[in-house]
Design a protein around this motif. Structure first.
Motif, PDB file in Angstrom:
ATOM      1  N   THR A  36       8.668 -27.897  -7.664  1.00  0.00           N
ATOM      2  CA  THR A  36       9.736 -27.114  -7.030  1.00  0.00           C
ATOM      3  C   THR A  36       9.317 -26.533  -5.689  1.00  0.00           C
ATOM      4  OG1 THR A  36       9.037 -25.084  -8.140  1.00  0.00           O
ATOM      5  CG2 THR A  36      10.638 -26.492  -9.291  1.00  0.00           C
ATOM      6  N   GLN A  37       8.019 -26.672  -5.333  1.00  0.00           N
ATOM      7  CA  GLN A  37       7.481 -26.103  -4.095  1.00  0.00           C
ATOM      8  C   GLN A  37       7.682 -24.588  -4.035  1.00  0.00           C
ATOM      9  OE1 GLN A  37       5.732 -27.789  -1.391  1.00  0.00           O
ATOM     10  NE2 GLN A  37       5.517 -29.082  -3.204  1.00  0.00           N
ATOM     11  N   GLN A  38       7.656 -23.968  -5.206  1.00  0.00           N
ATOM     12  CA  GLN A  38       7.835 -22.520  -5.254  1.00  0.00           C
ATOM     13  C   GLN A  38       6.494 -21.810  -5.161  1.00  0.00           C
ATOM     14  OE1 GLN A  38      10.211 -21.518  -8.702  1.00  0.00           O
ATOM     15  NE2 GLN A  38      12.108 -21.828  -7.577  1.00  0.00           N
ATOM     16  N   ARG A  39       6.538 -20.669  -4.496  1.00  0.00           N
ATOM     17  CA  ARG A  39       5.360 -19.827  -4.338  1.00  0.00           C
ATOM     18  C   ARG A  39       5.451 -18.670  -5.333  1.00  0.00           C
ATOM     19  NH1 ARG A  39       5.126 -19.764   2.334  1.00  0.00           N
ATOM     20  NH2 ARG A  39       5.950 -21.874   2.602  1.00  0.00           N
ATOM     21  N   ALA A  40       4.454 -17.819  -5.298  1.00  0.00           N
ATOM     22  CA  ALA A  40       4.418 -16.712  -6.266  1.00  0.00           C
ATOM     23  C   ALA A  40       5.647 -15.823  -6.135  1.00  0.00           C
ATOM     24  CB  ALA A  40       3.141 -15.895  -6.070  1.00  0.00           C
ATOM     25  N   VAL A  41       6.079 -15.570  -4.899  1.00  0.00           N
ATOM     26  CA  VAL A  41       7.232 -14.687  -4.703  1.00  0.00           C
ATOM     27  C   VAL A  41       8.505 -15.316  -5.261  1.00  0.00           C
ATOM     28  CG1 VAL A  41       7.801 -15.556  -2.385  1.00  0.00           C
ATOM     29  CG2 VAL A  41       8.354 -13.183  -3.002  1.00  0.00           C
ATOM     30  N   HIS A  42       8.630 -16.646  -5.203  1.00  0.00           N
ATOM     31  CA  HIS A  42       9.802 -17.320  -5.788  1.00  0.00           C
ATOM     32  C   HIS A  42       9.783 -17.196  -7.315  1.00  0.00           C
ATOM     33  CE1 HIS A  42       9.411 -19.833  -1.955  1.00  0.00           C
ATOM     34  NE2 HIS A  42      10.533 -19.149  -1.817  1.00  0.00           N
ATOM     35  N   LEU A  43       8.607 -17.443  -7.896  1.00  0.00           N
ATOM     36  CA  LEU A  43       8.497 -17.394  -9.358  1.00  0.00           C
ATOM     37  C   LEU A  43       8.749 -15.984  -9.876  1.00  0.00           C
ATOM     38  CD1 LEU A  43       5.315 -19.635  -9.810  1.00  0.00           C
ATOM     39  CD2 LEU A  43       7.701 -20.286 -10.158  1.00  0.00           C
ATOM     40  N   ALA A  44       8.177 -14.988  -9.207  1.00  0.00           N
ATOM     41  CA  ALA A  44       8.378 -13.602  -9.643  1.00  0.00           C
ATOM     42  C   ALA A  44       9.848 -13.207  -9.535  1.00  0.00           C
ATOM     43  CB  ALA A  44       7.506 -12.663  -8.806  1.00  0.00           C
ATOM     44  N   ALA A  88      13.342 -16.423  -1.861  1.00  0.00           N
ATOM     45  CA  ALA A  88      13.170 -15.659  -3.099  1.00  0.00           C
ATOM     46  C   ALA A  88      14.375 -14.757  -3.352  1.00  0.00           C
ATOM     47  CB  ALA A  88      11.888 -14.835  -3.030  1.00  0.00           C
ATOM     48  N   ALA A  89      14.949 -14.209  -2.277  1.00  0.00           N
ATOM     49  CA  ALA A  89      16.135 -13.355  -2.426  1.00  0.00           C
ATOM     50  C   ALA A  89      17.308 -14.147  -3.000  1.00  0.00           C
ATOM     51  CB  ALA A  89      16.511 -12.747  -1.079  1.00  0.00           C
ATOM     52  N   GLU A  90      17.491 -15.360  -2.538  1.00  0.00           N
ATOM     53  CA  GLU A  90      18.600 -16.195  -3.043  1.00  0.00           C
ATOM     54  C   GLU A  90      18.368 -16.578  -4.504  1.00  0.00           C
ATOM     55  OE1 GLU A  90      19.872 -18.385   1.139  1.00  0.00           O
ATOM     56  OE2 GLU A  90      18.273 -19.232  -0.093  1.00  0.00           O
ATOM     57  N   ILE A  91      17.111 -16.843  -4.846  1.00  0.00           N
ATOM     58  CA  ILE A  91      16.804 -17.176  -6.240  1.00  0.00           C
ATOM     59  C   ILE A  91      17.078 -15.980  -7.141  1.00  0.00           C
ATOM     60  CG2 ILE A  91      14.920 -17.756  -7.818  1.00  0.00           C
ATOM     61  CD1 ILE A  91      13.668 -19.377  -5.555  1.00  0.00           C
ATOM     62  N   ALA A  92      16.639 -14.797  -6.709  1.00  0.00           N
ATOM     63  CA  ALA A  92      16.882 -13.586  -7.502  1.00  0.00           C
ATOM     64  C   ALA A  92      18.373 -13.320  -7.650  1.00  0.00           C
ATOM     65  CB  ALA A  92      16.190 -12.396  -6.849  1.00  0.00           C
ATOM     66  N   SER A  93      19.122 -13.535  -6.587  1.00  0.00           N
ATOM     67  CA  SER A  93      20.575 -13.324  -6.643  1.00  0.00           C
ATOM     68  C   SER A  93      21.235 -14.291  -7.624  1.00  0.00           C
ATOM     69  CB  SER A  93      21.170 -13.481  -5.244  1.00  0.00           C
ATOM     70  OG  SER A  93      22.568 -13.277  -5.268  1.00  0.00           O
ATOM     71  N   ASP A  94      20.788 -15.553  -7.588  1.00  0.00           N
ATOM     72  CA  ASP A  94      21.354 -16.547  -8.506  1.00  0.00           C
ATOM     73  C   ASP A  94      21.068 -16.192  -9.956  1.00  0.00           C
ATOM     74  OD1 ASP A  94      22.234 -17.949  -6.309  1.00  0.00           O
ATOM     75  OD2 ASP A  94      20.592 -19.421  -6.346  1.00  0.00           O
ATOM     76  N   LYS A  95      19.927 -15.534 -10.202  1.00  0.00           N
ATOM     77  CA  LYS A  95      19.556 -15.172 -11.563  1.00  0.00           C
ATOM     78  C   LYS A  95      20.144 -13.831 -11.991  1.00  0.00           C
ATOM     79  CE  LYS A  95      16.698 -18.643 -12.421  1.00  0.00           C
ATOM     80  NZ  LYS A  95      16.833 -19.576 -13.568  1.00  0.00           N
ATOM     81  N   GLY A  96      20.822 -13.157 -11.081  1.00  0.00           N
ATOM     82  CA  GLY A  96      21.438 -11.885 -11.422  1.00  0.00           C
ATOM     83  C   GLY A  96      20.562 -10.677 -11.215  1.00  0.00           C
ATOM     84  N   PHE A  97      19.439 -10.846 -10.537  1.00  0.00           N
ATOM     85  CA  PHE A  97      18.541  -9.710 -10.262  1.00  0.00           C
ATOM     86  C   PHE A  97      18.900  -9.146  -8.888  1.00  0.00           C
ATOM     87  CE2 PHE A  97      15.883 -12.668 -12.909  1.00  0.00           C
ATOM     88  CZ  PHE A  97      15.979 -11.930 -14.084  1.00  0.00           C
ATOM     89  N   SER A  98      19.976  -8.387  -8.850  1.00  0.00           N
ATOM     90  CA  SER A  98      20.537  -7.925  -7.578  1.00  0.00           C
ATOM     91  C   SER A  98      19.613  -6.942  -6.858  1.00  0.00           C
ATOM     92  CB  SER A  98      21.900  -7.273  -7.808  1.00  0.00           C
ATOM     93  OG  SER A  98      21.806  -6.201  -8.744  1.00  0.00           O
ATOM     94  N   VAL A  99      18.913  -6.085  -7.589  1.00  0.00           N
ATOM     95  CA  VAL A  99      18.020  -5.107  -6.952  1.00  0.00           C
ATOM     96  C   VAL A  99      16.864  -5.817  -6.267  1.00  0.00           C
ATOM     97  CG1 VAL A  99      16.467  -3.170  -7.365  1.00  0.00           C
ATOM     98  CG2 VAL A  99      18.657  -3.282  -8.578  1.00  0.00           C
ATOM     99  N   ILE A 100      16.270  -6.774  -6.958  1.00  0.00           N
ATOM    100  CA  ILE A 100      15.173  -7.540  -6.359  1.00  0.00           C
ATOM    101  C   ILE A 100      15.665  -8.302  -5.142  1.00  0.00           C
ATOM    102  CG2 ILE A 100      13.538  -9.431  -6.741  1.00  0.00           C
ATOM    103  CD1 ILE A 100      13.323  -8.575  -9.637  1.00  0.00           C
ATOM    104  N   ALA A 101      16.847  -8.896  -5.254  1.00  0.00           N
ATOM    105  CA  ALA A 101      17.418  -9.642  -4.131  1.00  0.00           C
ATOM    106  C   ALA A 101      17.631  -8.735  -2.926  1.00  0.00           C
ATOM    107  CB  ALA A 101      18.734 -10.300  -4.548  1.00  0.00           C
ATOM    108  N   ALA A 102      18.143  -7.527  -3.160  1.00  0.00           N
ATOM    109  CA  ALA A 102      18.391  -6.591  -2.062  1.00  0.00           C
ATOM    110  C   ALA A 102      17.082  -6.163  -1.398  1.00  0.00           C
ATOM    111  CB  ALA A 102      19.145  -5.366  -2.582  1.00  0.00           C
ATOM    112  N   ASN A 103      16.054  -5.919  -2.196  1.00  0.00           N
ATOM    113  CA  ASN A 103      14.751  -5.525  -1.633  1.00  0.00           C
ATOM    114  C   ASN A 103      14.152  -6.656  -0.796  1.00  0.00           C
ATOM    115  OD1 ASN A 103      14.861  -3.000  -2.850  1.00  0.00           O
ATOM    116  ND2 ASN A 103      13.762  -3.667  -4.684  1.00  0.00           N
ATOM    117  N   LEU A 104      14.262  -7.861  -1.281  1.00  0.00           N
ATOM    118  CA  LEU A 104      13.741  -9.009  -0.546  1.00  0.00           C
ATOM    119  C   LEU A 104      14.509  -9.227   0.754  1.00  0.00           C
ATOM    120  CD1 LEU A 104      13.092 -11.425  -3.539  1.00  0.00           C
ATOM    121  CD2 LEU A 104      11.371 -10.666  -1.897  1.00  0.00           C
ATOM    122  N   GLN A 105      15.811  -9.055   0.703  1.00  0.00           N
ATOM    123  CA  GLN A 105      16.627  -9.211   1.910  1.00  0.00           C
ATOM    124  C   GLN A 105      16.278  -8.153   2.949  1.00  0.00           C
ATOM    125  OE1 GLN A 105      20.569  -9.071   0.279  1.00  0.00           O
ATOM    126  NE2 GLN A 105      20.581 -11.230  -0.338  1.00  0.00           N
TER     127      GLN A 105
END
Length: 203
Positions: free
Chosen positions: A85-93, A122-139
């Motif tokens: 998937t070419q994902q890094r640690a921040v994507h997986l977390a 990573a923000a888009e991945i978190a948003s797709d998974k429903g982790f809105s707080v993590i997505a907002a922090n990453l953005q």
């Protein structure tokens, strides 16, 4: 009981990470050594094992193990942990909702704008998974990074466009005649003196 199981899992992962950082002495004796003292195959296997251990620790949310791996400074924080998937640690977390690990990775200069094999941050991945707080922090972190880069580019363009400083004018030459054998002396910059004869008068 759950806490004890989680602690045991974390201890095993930490032991696995520590073990992956050193090669077997017996195996390394028969291998050609690099200038750093490690064999090429041992170094490659050690790095692969360390990346694999870090990947599992991020996915399981083992904060202490990830913290130890980053503190050791033997791995790049933005190294690809999943070749498929070419994902890094921040994507997986981000994909697992590991908020504390995401923040830890950002503190160690993980790139929030990095994209995986699907072109997602990573923000888009978190948003797709429903982790809105993590997505907002990453953005928010990504916006700060972009602002800092824009300021650096503006400063660089301003420096490149600045006119070059004019060359310093040379001081006027000071000629004087001493009257001794009709010699003329000229005072040069930096206090140097050049002596010349008047050949016409001698002739």
């Amino acid at each position: 009981h759950y806490a004890s199981l989680q602690h045991a899992s974390s201890a095993r992962s930490m032991s696995s990470f520590n073990g992956s950082m050193s090669a077997s002495p017996a195996a390394s004796m028969s291998q050609p050594r690099s200038p750093t003292g490690r064999t090429a195959s041992a170094g490659k296997n050690s790095d692969a094992n360390a990346l694999r251990s870090l990947r599992y620790s991020v996915l399981r949310g083992e904060f202490e193990v990830v913290q130890q791996a980053l503190a050791a400074q033997t791995l790049q924080v933005d190294a690809v942990l999943d070749p498929k998937t070419q994902q890094r640690a921040v994507h997986l977390a981000a994909s697992k909702g590991r908020d504390a690990i995401v923040q830890l990775l950002l503190q160690h200069s993980a790139d929030p704008a990095a994209v995986d094999g699907a072109g997602k941050t990573a923000a888009e991945i978190a948003s797709d998974k429903g982790f809105s707080v993590i997505a907002a922090n990453l953005q928010a972190c990504q916006r700060r990074q972009q602002s800092a880069q824009a300021i650096q580019e503006q400063v660089k363009r301003k420096d490149d466009a600045a006119p070059a400083a004019p060359a310093a004018a040379l001081p006027a030459l000071n000629w004087k005649k001493t009257g001794v054998n009709d010699k003329h002396f000229m005072s040069l910059p930096m206090g140097a003196t050049l002596s010349m004869y008047n050949h016409d008068e001698e002739a």
